[in-house]
Design a protein around this motif. Structure first.
Motif, PDB file in Angstrom:
ATOM      1  N   MET A   9      33.560  39.590  40.473  1.00 58.10           N
ATOM      2  CA  MET A   9      33.162  40.851  39.862  1.00 58.10           C
ATOM      3  C   MET A   9      33.052  41.945  40.928  1.00 58.10           C
ATOM      4  N   ASP A  10      32.582  41.572  42.113  1.00 61.28           N
ATOM      5  CA  ASP A  10      32.425  42.557  43.176  1.00 61.28           C
ATOM      6  C   ASP A  10      33.756  43.197  43.552  1.00 61.28           C
ATOM      7  N   LYS A  11      34.801  42.382  43.627  1.00 63.15           N
ATOM      8  CA  LYS A  11      36.116  42.912  43.998  1.00 63.15           C
ATOM      9  C   LYS A  11      36.610  43.909  42.954  1.00 63.15           C
ATOM     10  N   VAL A  12      36.456  43.567  41.699  1.00 56.80           N
ATOM     11  CA  VAL A  12      36.899  44.466  40.625  1.00 56.80           C
ATOM     12  C   VAL A  12      36.150  45.792  40.700  1.00 56.80           C
ATOM     13  N   MET A  13      34.850  45.737  40.858  1.00 55.96           N
ATOM     14  CA  MET A  13      34.061  46.976  40.901  1.00 55.96           C
ATOM     15  C   MET A  13      34.389  47.794  42.151  1.00 55.96           C
ATOM     16  N   ARG A  14      34.633  47.123  43.265  1.00 56.58           N
ATOM     17  CA  ARG A  14      34.995  47.835  44.491  1.00 56.58           C
ATOM     18  C   ARG A  14      36.336  48.536  44.315  1.00 56.58           C
ATOM     19  N   LEU A  15      37.329  47.810  43.810  1.00 60.95           N
ATOM     20  CA  LEU A  15      38.652  48.397  43.591  1.00 60.95           C
ATOM     21  C   LEU A  15      38.603  49.525  42.562  1.00 60.95           C
ATOM     22  N   ALA A  16      37.811  49.339  41.524  1.00 60.30           N
ATOM     23  CA  ALA A  16      37.717  50.342  40.451  1.00 60.30           C
ATOM     24  C   ALA A  16      37.091  51.641  40.936  1.00 60.30           C
ATOM     25  N   SER A  17      36.270  51.567  41.966  1.00 62.57           N
ATOM     26  CA  SER A  17      35.576  52.770  42.430  1.00 62.57           C
ATOM     27  C   SER A  17      36.236  53.412  43.650  1.00 62.57           C
ATOM     28  N   GLU A  18      37.303  52.813  44.162  1.00 58.23           N
ATOM     29  CA  GLU A  18      37.956  53.362  45.354  1.00 58.23           C
ATOM     30  C   GLU A  18      38.790  54.604  45.065  1.00 58.23           C
TER      31      GLU A  18
ATOM     32  N   MET B 195      39.630  37.975  38.757  1.00 57.74           N
ATOM     33  CA  MET B 195      39.572  39.385  38.380  1.00 57.74           C
ATOM     34  C   MET B 195      39.640  39.531  36.865  1.00 57.74           C
ATOM     35  N   GLU B 196      40.501  38.748  36.216  1.00 56.27           N
ATOM     36  CA  GLU B 196      40.589  38.785  34.753  1.00 56.27           C
ATOM     37  C   GLU B 196      39.262  38.380  34.120  1.00 56.27           C
ATOM     38  N   ARG B 197      38.653  37.324  34.637  1.00 53.62           N
ATOM     39  CA  ARG B 197      37.359  36.887  34.102  1.00 53.62           C
ATOM     40  C   ARG B 197      36.295  37.968  34.302  1.00 53.62           C
ATOM     41  N   ALA B 198      36.326  38.629  35.448  1.00 57.35           N
ATOM     42  CA  ALA B 198      35.360  39.699  35.714  1.00 57.35           C
ATOM     43  C   ALA B 198      35.557  40.858  34.738  1.00 57.35           C
ATOM     44  N   LEU B 199      36.798  41.207  34.456  1.00 56.40           N
ATOM     45  CA  LEU B 199      37.077  42.289  33.506  1.00 56.40           C
ATOM     46  C   LEU B 199      36.567  41.929  32.114  1.00 56.40           C
ATOM     47  N   MET B 200      36.725  40.673  31.724  1.00 53.45           N
ATOM     48  CA  MET B 200      36.210  40.228  30.423  1.00 53.45           C
ATOM     49  C   MET B 200      34.679  40.325  30.402  1.00 53.45           C
ATOM     50  N   ARG B 201      34.033  39.945  31.487  1.00 54.24           N
ATOM     51  CA  ARG B 201      32.564  40.029  31.554  1.00 54.24           C
ATOM     52  C   ARG B 201      32.079  41.478  31.511  1.00 54.24           C
ATOM     53  N   LEU B 202      32.911  42.397  31.998  1.00 54.64           N
ATOM     54  CA  LEU B 202      32.543  43.810  31.956  1.00 54.64           C
ATOM     55  C   LEU B 202      32.679  44.412  30.563  1.00 54.64           C
ATOM     56  N   GLY B 203      33.334  43.671  29.657  1.00 47.45           N
ATOM     57  CA  GLY B 203      33.426  44.150  28.286  1.00 47.45           C
ATOM     58  C   GLY B 203      34.827  44.381  27.763  1.00 47.45           C
ATOM     59  N   CYS B 204      35.834  44.052  28.538  1.00 52.58           N
ATOM     60  CA  CYS B 204      37.208  44.196  28.057  1.00 52.58           C
ATOM     61  C   CYS B 204      37.492  43.091  27.044  1.00 52.58           C
ATOM     62  N   ASN B 205      38.023  43.466  25.888  1.00 50.96           N
ATOM     63  CA  ASN B 205      38.405  42.466  24.885  1.00 50.96           C
ATOM     64  C   ASN B 205      39.563  41.616  25.379  1.00 50.96           C
ATOM     65  N   VAL B 206      40.477  42.250  26.069  1.00 51.84           N
ATOM     66  CA  VAL B 206      41.572  41.566  26.758  1.00 51.84           C
ATOM     67  C   VAL B 206      41.503  42.042  28.212  1.00 51.84           C
ATOM     68  N   PRO B 207      41.856  41.185  29.155  1.00 48.72           N
ATOM     69  CA  PRO B 207      41.645  41.575  30.548  1.00 48.72           C
ATOM     70  C   PRO B 207      42.528  42.718  31.040  1.00 48.72           C
ATOM     71  N   VAL B 208      43.740  42.833  30.524  1.00 39.14           N
ATOM     72  CA  VAL B 208      44.611  43.931  30.946  1.00 39.14           C
ATOM     73  C   VAL B 208      45.325  44.525  29.741  1.00 39.14           C
ATOM     74  N   PRO B 209      45.646  45.779  29.779  1.00 35.11           N
ATOM     75  CA  PRO B 209      45.276  46.706  30.833  1.00 35.11           C
ATOM     76  C   PRO B 209      43.801  47.076  30.741  1.00 35.11           C
ATOM     77  N   ALA B 210      43.230  47.357  31.895  1.00 34.88           N
ATOM     78  CA  ALA B 210      41.843  47.832  31.962  1.00 34.88           C
ATOM     79  C   ALA B 210      41.852  49.106  32.791  1.00 34.88           C
ATOM     80  N   VAL B 211      41.375  50.186  32.209  1.00 33.35           N
ATOM     81  CA  VAL B 211      41.410  51.497  32.846  1.00 33.35           C
ATOM     82  C   VAL B 211      40.001  51.902  33.259  1.00 33.35           C
ATOM     83  N   PHE B 212      39.890  52.341  34.504  1.00 36.50           N
ATOM     84  CA  PHE B 212      38.644  52.884  35.029  1.00 36.50           C
ATOM     85  C   PHE B 212      38.904  54.327  35.445  1.00 36.50           C
ATOM     86  N   ILE B 213      38.000  55.215  35.063  1.00 38.77           N
ATOM     87  CA  ILE B 213      38.084  56.611  35.480  1.00 38.77           C
ATOM     88  C   ILE B 213      36.760  56.945  36.145  1.00 38.77           C
ATOM     89  N   GLY B 214      36.842  57.415  37.371  1.00 41.56           N
ATOM     90  CA  GLY B 214      35.628  57.731  38.118  1.00 41.56           C
ATOM     91  C   GLY B 214      34.730  56.516  38.323  1.00 41.56           C
TER      92      GLY B 214
END
Length: 101
Positions: free
Chosen positions: A1-10, A52-71
Motif C-alpha cells: 500500500m505504501d508504494k501505491v500511495m507514494r507513486l500516486a502522490s509523486e 499493487m493491485e491488492r492495495a488498489l482494491m483495499r483503497l476502494g477500487c472495484n477493479v484494480p485498473v485503471p485507477a486514477v489519482f489526481i493530486g
C-alpha cells in the motif's frame, strides 16, 4: 500500500494501468484529448504489480485498473472518470495539470 500511495502522490495525475487493458487505454486517450499526460504505472510490468493491485482494491477500487489519482487522491476507475467528465467535473480538476504532467 505504501508504494501505491507514494507513486500516486509523486505527480499531479497518476494512472495505474495494465498494458493490455482496453479500459486503461480509453482513460489514457481521454486524458490525451484533454491535454493532460498522466504518469502511468503499468502494474503488469512491475515486479510488485500483484501487491499493487491488492492495495488498489483495499483503497476502494472495484477493479484494480485503471485507477486514477489526481493530486494524490483516488478519483476512481473508468466509470468514475467518465461520469465525472460527462457531468463537467473532470476538466476543472485537471485544469492545473494540463500541459504539465
Amino acid at each position: 500500500m505504501d508504494k501505491v500511495m507514494r507513486l500516486a502522490s509523486e505527480r499531479g495525475v497518476v494512472l495505474f494501468s495494465k498494458s493490455t487493458c482496453c479500459l486503461s487505454y480509453a482513460v489514457k486517450i481521454l486524458f490525451q484529448d484533454l491535454g493532460v499526460t498522466p504518469t502511468v504505472h503499468e502494474v503488469d510490468q512491475d515486479p510488485e504489480g500483484r501487491e499493487m493491485e491488492r492495495a488498489l482494491m483495499r483503497l476502494g477500487c472495484n477493479v484494480p485498473v485503471p485507477a486514477v489519482f489526481i493530486g494524490g487522491k483516488l478519483l476512481g476507475s473508468t466509470n468514475e472518470v467518465m461520469s465525472l467528465h460527462l457531468s463537467g467535473g473532470l476538466i476543472p480538476l485537471l485544469r492545473q495539470y494540463q500541459g504539465l504532467c
